[in-house]
Design a protein around this motif. Structure first.
Motif, PDB file in Angstrom:
ATOM      1  N   CYS A   2     -19.281 -46.371 -11.254  1.00 43.09           N
ATOM      2  CA  CYS A   2     -20.311 -45.397 -11.640  1.00 43.09           C
ATOM      3  C   CYS A   2     -19.831 -43.973 -11.371  1.00 43.09           C
ATOM      4  O   CYS A   2     -19.378 -43.658 -10.284  1.00 43.09           O
ATOM      5  CB  CYS A   2     -21.594 -45.669 -10.853  1.00 43.09           C
ATOM      6  N   LEU A  36     -21.837 -41.264 -11.900  1.00 43.81           N
ATOM      7  CA  LEU A  36     -23.050 -40.449 -11.708  1.00 43.81           C
ATOM      8  C   LEU A  36     -23.339 -39.507 -12.884  1.00 43.81           C
ATOM      9  O   LEU A  36     -23.748 -38.366 -12.685  1.00 43.81           O
ATOM     10  CB  LEU A  36     -22.949 -39.645 -10.405  1.00 43.81           C
ATOM     11  N   CYS A  37     -23.087 -39.996 -14.112  1.00 43.17           N
ATOM     12  CA  CYS A  37     -23.359 -39.147 -15.280  1.00 43.17           C
ATOM     13  C   CYS A  37     -24.866 -39.037 -15.531  1.00 43.17           C
ATOM     14  O   CYS A  37     -25.314 -38.169 -16.261  1.00 43.17           O
ATOM     15  CB  CYS A  37     -22.656 -39.716 -16.509  1.00 43.17           C
ATOM     16  N   ARG A  69     -26.826 -40.883 -17.229  1.00 42.35           N
ATOM     17  CA  ARG A  69     -27.294 -41.326 -18.554  1.00 42.35           C
ATOM     18  C   ARG A  69     -28.351 -42.438 -18.400  1.00 42.35           C
ATOM     19  O   ARG A  69     -29.350 -42.446 -19.114  1.00 42.35           O
ATOM     20  CB  ARG A  69     -26.072 -41.843 -19.315  1.00 42.35           C
ATOM     21  N   CYS A  70     -28.125 -43.340 -17.463  1.00 39.14           N
ATOM     22  CA  CYS A  70     -29.076 -44.458 -17.275  1.00 39.14           C
ATOM     23  C   CYS A  70     -30.417 -43.947 -16.744  1.00 39.14           C
ATOM     24  O   CYS A  70     -31.478 -44.402 -17.169  1.00 39.14           O
ATOM     25  CB  CYS A  70     -28.491 -45.526 -16.360  1.00 39.14           C
TER      26      CYS A  70
HETATM   27  S1  SF4 Z   1     -24.903 -44.448 -16.897  1.00 42.49           S
HETATM   28 FE1  SF4 Z   1     -25.619 -44.732 -14.816  1.00 42.49          FE
HETATM   29  S2  SF4 Z   1     -24.392 -46.422 -13.999  1.00 42.49           S
HETATM   30 FE2  SF4 Z   1     -23.342 -45.653 -15.812  1.00 42.49          FE
HETATM   31  S3  SF4 Z   1     -21.879 -44.167 -15.013  1.00 42.49           S
HETATM   32 FE3  SF4 Z   1     -23.726 -43.034 -15.607  1.00 42.49          FE
HETATM   33  S4  SF4 Z   1     -24.944 -42.921 -13.716  1.00 42.49           S
HETATM   34 FE4  SF4 Z   1     -23.379 -44.515 -13.400  1.00 42.49          FE
END
Ligand code: SF4
Ligand code: SF4
Length: 321
Positions: free
Chosen positions: A283, A285-286, A288-289
């Protein structure tokens, strides 16, 4: 002369970019429009790229840059990969182009993705330790030692993805007098020789960008720099250190699977784990989720235990605005 002007313009751009990013962050925060986090990330990535140009123009000691990034990563996890890495920015731009063209991405098989995650650490070990172990060997006597000589040094290899597109030093790739670079370009140029350098670098650029066009953040699955940022936190005694943590509230999860689908690194832990902090080193920490999880307060980003960003019920807009 005009390079001097370009450098001054870039300096002003970074300050303008950082100020704009700050203002936007406050507006987004105030208006509670947190689903716009992806756009904010693009802005921060662009400002970071210019900031790295400035950093390198002041002949900063590369080891110092690496140590600072590494220390930050101990406390922030792979936040650097998601928000600041220039190479990550190129890949996100390519992915945005694919999205605009309405072309579907490919997913790697989950099993293969997990194998590649482990393979990153093997690559990292190779990059970092072999040059030391082979330091005593006369470089030109043995092919591998020869390969590990020259610019193929742990520091330059680990810092390579951090180099911005335009660099403030003499480069092998020059377009109208502007020194251009791309991760690992100097290493490739050194080993491929003057006459083939441009061709080899162009092939490498085309390969990495084309693969990132079809598979999101493709290079991140191999990147030794990304692996070095998460290596310490893989060990149990160090797992308490990161201040930034992705957290899931199991009772609020409906197993809709959106988090699994939107993750550019194909992290499955957010979907599979039964609540609590998500500790996988895959992960970056983008967010997006968190941005796209449609259930109120199901996913959160915590800073030192305090929630600073959380998922919203965007299925019912009236609950957001
Ligand atoms: S979408 Fe969520 S799980 Fe995937 S890299 Fe980004 S923060 Fe991490
Ligand atoms: S998006 Fe949210 S609700 Fe859906 S599976 Fe992921 S964590 Fe659960």
């Amino acid at each position: 002369m005009w390079l001097q002007i370009l450098s001054e313009i870039l300096k002003l751009t970074v300050f303008a970019g950082l100020t704009l990013a700050g203002i936007l962050a406050i507006i987004i925060w105030k208006r509670d429009l947190k689903t716009k986090v992806t756009y904010m990330r693009f802005l921060v990535q662009a400002a970071a790229m210019v900031a790295f140009y400035l950093l390198f123009s002041y002949t900063t000691e590369l080891l110092f840059v690496l140590v600072v990034i590494f220390l930050l990563s101990i406390f922030w996890g792979r936040f650097f990969c998601g928000w600041l890495c220039p190479f990550g920015f190129y890949m996100d731009l390519v992915a945005a182009l694919r999205k605009t063209l309405k072309i579907r991405y490919w997913n790697l098989q989950d099993g293969l993705n997990k194998i590649l995650d482990k393979f990153r650490y093997a690559l990292l070990a190779l990059f970092v330790f072999l040059p030391f172990m082979l330091g005593e060997i006369e470089p030109w006597q043995w092919p591998l030692a020869k390969f590990l000589a020259g610019p193929f040094k742990p520091i330059s290899v680990l810092l390579s993805p951090v180099e911005p597109l335009v660099i403030p030093w003499e480069s092998t790739i020059k377009v109208y007098g502007v020194n251009l670079s791309y991760p690992y370009a100097s290493v490739i140029a050194f080993y491929s020789g003057e006459s083939y350098a441009l061709l080899c670098i162009s092939i490498f650029v085309a390969l990495t960008l084309a693969s990132s066009f079809v598979v999101r953040r493709f290079w991140c699955r191999f990147c030794p720099t990304g692996a070095s940022f998460s290596v310490l936190n893989r060990f149990k005694p160090f797992r308490w250190i990161p201040l930034l943590r992705l957290n899931k509230v199991e009772e609020k999860c409906t197993k809709c699977g959106i988090c699994k689908r939107v993750c550019p690194a194909q992290v499955t832990d957010v979907y599979e784990q039964k609540g609590g902090d998500i500790k996988t080193s895959m992960c970056m920490l983008c967010l997006r989720c968190v941005e796209l999880c449609p259930y109120e307060d199901c996913l959160r980003l915590n800073l030192a235990g305090k929630t600073i960003f959380k998922s919203r019920n965007w299925l019912e807009p009236s609950k957001i605005e």
